[in-house]
Design an enzyme around this catalytic site. Sequence first.
Site, PDB file in Angstrom:
ATOM      1  N   HIS A  65       0.839  -1.200   0.000  1.00 49.53           N
ATOM      2  CA  HIS A  65       0.000   0.000   0.000  1.00 49.53           C
ATOM      3  C   HIS A  65       0.871   1.247   0.000  1.00 49.53           C
ATOM      4  O   HIS A  65       2.043   1.202   0.375  1.00 49.53           O
ATOM      5  CB  HIS A  65      -0.917   0.024   1.222  1.00 49.53           C
ATOM      6  CG  HIS A  65      -0.188  -0.045   2.534  1.00 49.53           C
ATOM      7  ND1 HIS A  65       0.294  -1.220   3.055  1.00 49.53           N
ATOM      8  CD2 HIS A  65       0.157   0.909   3.434  1.00 49.53           C
ATOM      9  CE1 HIS A  65       0.882  -0.993   4.214  1.00 49.53           C
ATOM     10  NE2 HIS A  65       0.826   0.304   4.461  1.00 49.53           N
ATOM     11  N   CYS A 180       2.163   3.644  11.490  1.00 51.38           N
ATOM     12  CA  CYS A 180       3.051   3.145  10.449  1.00 51.38           C
ATOM     13  C   CYS A 180       3.319   4.271   9.461  1.00 51.38           C
ATOM     14  O   CYS A 180       2.658   5.315   9.521  1.00 51.38           O
ATOM     15  CB  CYS A 180       2.453   1.925   9.741  1.00 51.38           C
ATOM     16  SG  CYS A 180       0.963   2.273   8.780  1.00 51.38           S
TER      17      CYS A 180
END
Length: 674
Positions: A65, A180
Amino acid sequence: MTEMITAELVDLDLSAGTKDAAARKLAERMVALGRVTDLDGFLADVAAREAQMPTGLDGGIGIPHCRSAHVTEPTLAFGRSAEGIDFGAPDGPADLIFLIAAPAGADDAHLTILSSLARQLMDEDFKAALRAATDAGAAAALIRGDEPAAEPVEPAETEAPPQPAEDGATPFKIVAVTSCPTGIAHTYMAAESLENTGRDTDGVELVVETQGSSGFTRLDPAVIAAADGVIFAHDVPVREKERFAGKPTVDVGVKAGINRPAELITEVREKAARGETTGRAGASSTPVDNSGESTDGYGTKLRKWLMSGVSYMVPFVAAGGLLIALGFAIGGYEVANVKVDTLLNSFDWGSTTSWAALLFYTGQAAFAFLVPVLAGFIAYGMADRPGLVPGFVAGSIAVTTNAGFLGGLIGGLIAGAVVMAIQRVNVPAVLRGIMPVVVIPLLSSIVVGFLMFVVIGKPIASLQSALTDWLNSLSGANAIVLGIILGLMMCFDLGGPLNKVAYAFAVGGLANPTDGSLKVMAAVMAAGMVPPLAMALATTVRGKLFTKTERENGKAAWVLGASFITEGAIPFAAADPLRVIPASMAGGAVTGALSMAFGATLRAPHGGIFVVPLIGNAWLYLVAIAAGTCVTAALTVLLKSVRKQPDTAGRPDAVQAPSQTVTAPEAAAQPAKV
């Protein structure tokens, strides 16, 4: 709002041998629907995110992603692989692959949808339903939530009043933070994993603050104050970390929150039982924040501690060195003979000598902080804020005893180790509040002062002096060998730890410049300019070997290389490391050797071609840089020309995205998938 995933974005028979090939096939579906505007540019962004940390998860999941300017709207593509694809998960290949694409400025509503998917991936029933799906439309509906995989689970009451444990005791309260780099997937998966495990663990009450890409909602200060322990599962610095200070803390990478939540809960409870009020070494908002798992070996930790100190030292080097260089450029080398008293009492606004002296002494003031800052922030990287005081003390003593750069480096490590040892002592609760402010700085400074003055200061000073004498004596073949070594170090990791070690070694010699140390500084800067300049040249002469994005990066690399910013070559090395890095090292070695052979010298620690007037033997110096640049560019073009490009056969202008490069070793390792 357009549906995030449709049947056209589902491939139930994904045929791909590598994660790069899988990402390309799924991304092509996004391009076909107009969700992605530049396939190669988008795949480059996916590869850059993958380079930060593998996106494979336990349970057969791959979740590449990124946020990208080439994405028009948040989109999800799903592929199911019968063979399995290696995404770097500890338990093996992934058969469920989710490619998440978010625009650079995605709105909160879409990001909420994406975070909901991330949480669903922790549901075994959801994954089982996807593995059993026989129709692309049904799989898309399941992912959207139109067809629930199982009975819905009641959400946890994250701020419910404390409930007694089975034995009547008050639950052990834990607050956690997950984050993240992109804040889309791993952030929420780690939160879901921790919350689920917390609910299933007797005697534990756990709440999570997710610091995602769309911002974060702070936990109630009262909840944090009442917590008995803290878990940080993150790969970017925790925002407003000071809110959690003074509590037993476990600090790990975000994937640890996903893969081993029970261990983290057990670890924080054990720390609380021992009275420890800090996390693991480096648990602070420093360059060591993104330090991965707590199982890192000592070699990895040492590298990150040293990088912490070097990262904070470099701005002082750049500012101080350029000020000194400007002073020399304006007033000549005799400006160093101007007395400080003259500058203070007789400053002449119209005199270039006065202005040159002002720049020179301001630069010297900045340079005076080099060793203390290096030592202080090495200790900071090891032991958080309590390490700052003994670290700076160690650096200052290194300067006083003439131990120099080596003394500061060793002193910083000693200071951090001393603080970490003191932090392990179990002290009464009444003293914990003053430990970081009074007790630890006092005791650690005493120990560090004794060791630096009495035990190791003099031997290190002798070693530093011997090293300086050796540099002064370098000539002929010895100097050329040193130039080769420094060139290889500067180009091996392109701004990474080895590059910084070579650079710090050179800068350390400028504090008391000699002919040898000035040659070292010249060789280091020359070699560091080669990789980006060579990539710029290669993209100019053989553009078809590079992607559109790389060709654009090549234009910027001219300026970055000329400015001595080695990191300008990183996008090329990340895309094709087995070709770009060896080629860069070869060119760097040539340049370092030639710079030494030509006797080029440099008094400025930075600046690239913009400090040419301060370079001794400037024309030959530029020849050395040009030679190394041509060597690296030629090798890069040669190596890229002989590679196999099966995906682009028959398309002369088509090139693989950075993430699509398949090396020969990789192909040999996976014969059944190629």
